[in-house]
Structures are given as structure tokens and as C-alpha cells.
Design an enzyme around this catalytic site. Structure first.
Site, short mmCIF file in Angstrom:
data_model
loop_
_atom_site.label_atom_id
_atom_site.label_comp_id
_atom_site.label_asym_id
_atom_site.label_seq_id
_atom_site.Cartn_x
_atom_site.Cartn_y
_atom_site.Cartn_z
NE ARG A 33 36.29 11.29 -56.39
CZ ARG A 33 36.71 12.07 -55.51
NH1 ARG A 33 37.71 11.98 -54.80
NH2 ARG A 33 35.69 12.90 -54.85
N GLY A 138 31.17 31.45 -68.20
CA GLY A 138 29.71 32.30 -68.55
C GLY A 138 28.82 32.00 -67.35
CB ALA A 142 24.76 23.12 -62.68
CE LYS A 193 31.51 32.61 -61.31
NZ LYS A 193 30.59 31.54 -60.43
CB SER A 256 25.39 31.40 -56.63
OG SER A 256 26.84 31.50 -56.18
CD GLU A 283 36.85 25.60 -57.60
OE1 GLU A 283 37.62 25.96 -56.84
OE2 GLU A 283 36.71 24.53 -58.48
N1 LIG Z 1 27.66 23.92 -60.60
C1 LIG Z 1 27.90 24.93 -61.42
O1 LIG Z 1 26.66 25.75 -61.65
C2 LIG Z 1 29.05 25.21 -62.21
C3 LIG Z 1 28.95 25.95 -63.33
C4 LIG Z 1 30.05 26.35 -63.97
C5 LIG Z 1 31.20 26.03 -63.48
N2 LIG Z 1 31.47 25.41 -62.49
C6 LIG Z 1 32.79 24.62 -61.81
O2 LIG Z 1 32.92 23.33 -62.00
C7 LIG Z 1 33.93 22.60 -61.25
C8 LIG Z 1 33.22 21.42 -60.63
O3 LIG Z 1 31.94 22.08 -59.94
P1 LIG Z 1 30.89 21.37 -59.59
O4 LIG Z 1 29.55 21.92 -59.32
O5 LIG Z 1 30.52 20.08 -60.57
O6 LIG Z 1 31.05 20.52 -58.31
P2 LIG Z 1 30.23 19.54 -57.31
O7 LIG Z 1 30.70 19.96 -56.14
O8 LIG Z 1 28.87 19.48 -57.50
O9 LIG Z 1 30.86 18.02 -57.94
C9 LIG Z 1 32.27 17.83 -57.79
C10 LIG Z 1 32.44 16.39 -58.44
O10 LIG Z 1 33.72 16.09 -58.76
C11 LIG Z 1 34.17 14.95 -58.09
N3 LIG Z 1 35.72 14.83 -57.56
C12 LIG Z 1 36.23 15.27 -56.71
N4 LIG Z 1 37.53 15.30 -56.69
C13 LIG Z 1 37.55 14.43 -57.66
C14 LIG Z 1 38.85 13.72 -58.07
N5 LIG Z 1 39.92 13.86 -57.71
N6 LIG Z 1 38.66 12.96 -59.13
C15 LIG Z 1 37.59 13.01 -59.86
N7 LIG Z 1 36.32 13.42 -59.16
C16 LIG Z 1 36.40 14.18 -58.20
C17 LIG Z 1 33.08 14.67 -56.81
O11 LIG Z 1 32.92 13.32 -56.42
C18 LIG Z 1 31.84 15.42 -57.51
O12 LIG Z 1 31.28 14.42 -58.18
C19 LIG Z 1 33.97 23.86 -60.39
O13 LIG Z 1 35.48 24.32 -60.71
C20 LIG Z 1 33.01 25.11 -60.55
O14 LIG Z 1 33.51 26.30 -60.08
C21 LIG Z 1 30.15 24.72 -61.68
O1 LIG Z 2 27.19 27.93 -57.76
P1 LIG Z 2 28.49 28.39 -57.89
O2 LIG Z 2 28.62 29.81 -57.14
O3 LIG Z 2 29.72 27.71 -58.11
O4 LIG Z 2 28.37 29.30 -59.39
C1 LIG Z 2 28.14 28.41 -60.59
C2 LIG Z 2 28.48 28.98 -61.45
O5 LIG Z 2 29.82 29.32 -62.02
C3 LIG Z 2 27.49 30.16 -62.24
O6 LIG Z 2 28.04 30.72 -63.50
#
Ligand SMILES: NC(=O)c1ccc[n+]([C@@H]2O[C@H](COP(=O)([O-])OP(=O)(O)OC[C@H]3O[C@@H](n4cnc5c(N)ncnc54)[C@H](O)[C@@H]3O)[C@@H](O)[C@H]2O)c1
Ligand SMILES: O=P(O)(O)OC[C@H](O)CO
Length: 371
Positions: A33, A138, A142, A193, A256, A283
Site C-alpha cells: 500500500r 500450516g 514468517a 490455533k 508468534s 488475528e
Molecule cells: N506472519 C506470519 O507468520 C503469518 C503466517 C501465516 C499466516 N499469516 C496470516 O497472514 C495475514 C497477514 O499477516 P501478516 O503477518 O503479514 O501481517 P502484518 O501485520 O505483518 O502485515 C499486514 C500488512 O497488510 C497491510 N495492509 C493492511 N490493510 C491493508 C489493506 N486494506 N490493503 C492493503 N494492505 C493492507 C499492512 O500495511 C501490512 O503491510 C494474517 O491473516 C495472518 O494471520 C501470518
Molecule cells: O504470529 P502468529 O501468531 O500470527 O502466527 C503466525 C503463523 O500463523 C504461524 O503458523
């Protein structure tokens, strides 16, 4: 030459997944963004805010123009917080209508207002065939993956062909992707989870040890399974990467965000303090309420998640969370899931009720997955 793909959302997971895809040979364009973030990824091959110290593949491109990111994309991955997914998807309508690219959710939340899973929100907003939608989940912290530590994931779609296509693209020497067709189970695993990880964080923050945590993880898996099965998922999905696998990773790791948020609550911070402290998405905090509402609608008991809600609301002292692992009554209960146990009249009644609901809806779980 690998497929041309777009990854929308350049937070910690979107950027890491972009790296996974690029390291598997895909031609990746990220959409961020903020122009300065897109510029940093595109030019310096870095995302210093979300992945400090990680060098991204030289082939990754990034832009802050959505239309440019998705132009010609053969696959589209979405990784924004679930609370902003609908808004982001609305912007995607025109380009997606002109293509047949699969849309892949990388998100692990439900929509707060509706309780819808992300694949359901995608289907509703984009109006596309469910066979074109996939979800990835899974044990995927990250930063570990960005450091190229060996990891497995699972991609699910009602179309096995779509799941296999995405799994092939999202595989590389350090990232192995499996497939299934249980979309509801795979998504619910990722959401549920998080709730149990918040509970684990809370008892960690209080200072309880491994017995308490193992008890919560094990009983938490039972709650996850009961919930998911009530919504048409397969119990075995809860025992795979998207369920147990992710539960272990999220509950064990200080990386996490859900676990971290719980720990702060357990240390006595209020929900408001925690939300203002977190710089990234946890989340689980927003999923507690809609998931409990969905559980109530199917008569599923979730005592651990219920107690997490009470801590979030400030109506339960965090140190009281562990001892009562049931809110039901004091009668000794069977250890199996509500769906599996045959020693309690309530469980049996609920099982009959669910069977009747399924029959009334006119179909089995695959059909319900598409609802
Ligand atoms: N981080 C992890 O380890 C991980 C692993 C698996 C799944 N997830 C899932 O992935 C999803 C994203 O999480 P994340 O870890 O990347 O979050 P984050 O907080 O690291 O980043 C979120 C990103 O989304 C952007 N964003 C927010 N609203 C937006 C919009 N309306 N349009 C465009 N961009 C927007 C933010 O600017 C930011 O760059 C979540 O649902 C999370 O549960 C995260
Ligand atoms: O950092 P969390 O708690 O959003 O967990 C990240 C991933 O979902 C783990 O699989």
C-alpha cells in the site's frame, strides 16, 4: 520460466510468501500500500520493517499500484489482515473479472461482522467459482521461513487441480507444500490455533509451566476438532499441518504474535494496552468473538476459548484460566471429542442434531464447504 504471480500485502507473511514463490521460480510482483515500502522491496530487495535482516530474491518486483501488480498475473495471493480483506478485494474486482487466475488466501482470520472464512469472503466479493479459490496454511512462522528453515505447508481448494497447481508453485528446497480439498478445515485450523495460542500466551505470562500448557494444547485441539467438524470439516485435517502442526508452532514460539499478545495479557496488561503495543497483526484477538458466536450456533462447547474471551473482557483474572478446563459441570467427562464420545447424552444429542442439520441442508461436507 515460472508463472507470473502477484502477492497482495507486503507485511511479514506476504513478503515471506513472495520470497517462497520467487525461490521456487515464480516471477513475483508484490503490492504494498505504501509507495516507500514498495520502493524498498523493488530497489533494495529488503522489507526492513517486517523482515529485518532478510535479503529478498533479486527477481522480486514491487509496486504500490494494484492494477500494475495484478496485470498479467497467472496466480494472485492475498495476505492482508482479515479485517481489511473485503476492502482490498473490492479493488480487485475489475482486474479479476478479466482473468481466470486462481486467488489464494494466505490469511488466518474470519470476518468479524459475518464470521465468514476468507475463502467465503473472496467468493462473495469477487463472485468467482470456488474451484478457482485456494487457501494456504500450516506451521508457518514468517521469520523462520524467511531464514529458509525447512518447513511444510498445505494448500486446499475444492478443486484438487487448483490446489496442486498452487502447491507446485509454492514449493522450493526449503518449503514443501502438501494438498487437500478440505477448505473449511484448513481455514478453521488456522483461525482456531490462534485462539489456543492466545490462551497459551496467557498462562505463560502468568508463569505456569509445561503441564498447564500441554493440558491446554491437548484440550484445545479437542475444541478445534469439535468446532471444525460441526462446520463440515474433516477431523483428520485438524490432526494435520493446518491443525495440530500449526497449533504446536504457534503455541511454542515467541515469534508468534498471538502467543505474544496472550503473554502480555497474562502479565496483567489490558487488551487496549496490548493492541496499542502490537505492531503486527494478531488475528486471534479479533477472532474470539465471531468464533464463539459460530460455536454457539452449532452447540459446540469451547471452554478454553470462552475463558480467553473473559480475560480479554477483563472479567477473569488470567491466573484463573487453566484449572477449569470445562465450563460445563463438574461431572467427569470423557476425553474424546464431542463428536467421538459416546458416554455423554449431550454429545450424542448434538451429534444427532448435526446429522439432522446436514441432512436438512441436503448435502455432505464437500457441499457445505462451498456455502
Ligand atoms: N506472519 C506470519 O507468520 C503469518 C503466517 C501465516 C499466516 N499469516 C496470516 O497472514 C495475514 C497477514 O499477516 P501478516 O503477518 O503479514 O501481517 P502484518 O501485520 O505483518 O502485515 C499486514 C500488512 O497488510 C497491510 N495492509 C493492511 N490493510 C491493508 C489493506 N486494506 N490493503 C492493503 N494492505 C493492507 C499492512 O500495511 C501490512 O503491510 C494474517 O491473516 C495472518 O494471520 C501470518
Ligand atoms: O504470529 P502468529 O501468531 O500470527 O502466527 C503466525 C503463523 O500463523 C504461524 O503458523
Amino acid at each position: 520460466m515460472g508463472p507470473k504471480v502477484a502477492v497482495l500485502g507486503a507485511g511479514s507473511w506476504g513478503t515471506t510468501f513472495g520470497k517462497v514463490l520467487a525461490d521456487g521460480g515464480a516471477r513475483v510482483t508484490m503490492w504494498a500500500r505504501r509507495p516507500e515500502q514498495a520502493h524498498e522491496i523493488d530497489e533494495a530487495k529488503r522489507n526492513s520493517q517486517y523482515l529485518p535482516g532478510i535479503n529478498l530474491p533479486r527477481s522480486i518486483r514491487a509496486t504500490h499500484r494494484l492494477a500494475k501488480a495484478v496485470e498479467g498475473a497467472e496466480q494472485i495471493y492475498l495476505s492482508v489482515p482479515s479485517k481489511t480483506a473485503r476492502e482490498a478485494l473490492k479493488q480487485l474486482r475489475p482486474p479479476v473479472a478479466r482473468s481466470d487466475a486462481p486467488i489464494v488466501s494466505l490469511m488466518k482470520g474470519v470476518e468479524k461482522r459475518s464470521g465468514m472464512r476468507m475463502s467465503q469472503v473472496i467468493e462473495e466479493v469477487l463472485g468467482c467459482d470456488p474451484d478457482r479459490i485456494a487457501v494456504a496454511s500450516g506451521p508457518n512462522l514468517a521469520l523462520e521461513i524467511a531464514r529458509e528453515q525447512p518447513t511444510a505447508a498445505v494448500v486446499s481448494s475444492t478443486s484438487r487441480e487448483t490446489a496442486e497447481l498452487i502447491a507446485r508453485t509454492a514449493s522450493n528446497p526449503y518449503f514443501r507444500t502438501f494438498v487437500n480439498t478440505d477448505v473449511a478445515g484448513t481455514e478453521f485450523g488456522g483461525v482456531l490455533k490462534n485462539l489456543i495460542a492466545v490462551a497459551i500466551g496467557i498462562v505463560d505470562g502468568v508463569g505456569y509451566g509445561e503441564n498447564t500448557k500441554a493440558s491446554i494444547i491437548t484440550r484445545g485441539l479437542v475444541e478445534m476438532t469439535d468446532f471444525a467438524v460441526a462446520y463440515g470439516a474433516q477431523a483428520e485435517t485438524m490432526h494435520g499441518l493446518a491443525g495440530l502442526g500449526d497449533l504446536i508452532a504457534t503455541c511454542q514460539s515467541p515469534l508468534s504474535r498471538n502467543n505474544t499478545a496472550g503473554r502480555l495479557l497474562g502479565q496483567g496488561y489490558t487488551l487496549q494496552d496490548v493492541v496499542s503495543h502490537m505492531e503486527q497483526t494478531a488475528e486471534g484477538l479479533g477472532s474470539v468473538e465471531p468464533m464463539l458466536k459460530l460455536a454457539r450456533a452449532k452447540g459446540v462447547e469451547m471452554p478454553i476459548v470462552q475463558q480467553v474471551k473473559m480475560v480479554l473482557d477483563g472479567t477473569m483474572n488470567p491466573k484463573d484460566i487453566a484449572p477449569h478446563l470445562t465450563t460445563d459441570d463438574d461431572t467427569p467427562q470423557g476425553e474424546r471429542t464431542q463428536n467421538g464420545q459416546d458416554d455423554r447424552g449431550g454429545a450424542l444429542r448434538r451429534a444427532f442434531q448435526r446429522a439432522r442439520d446436514l441432512f436438512r441442508d441436503g448435502g455432505g461436507s464437500a457441499r457445505r464447504d462451498r456455502s
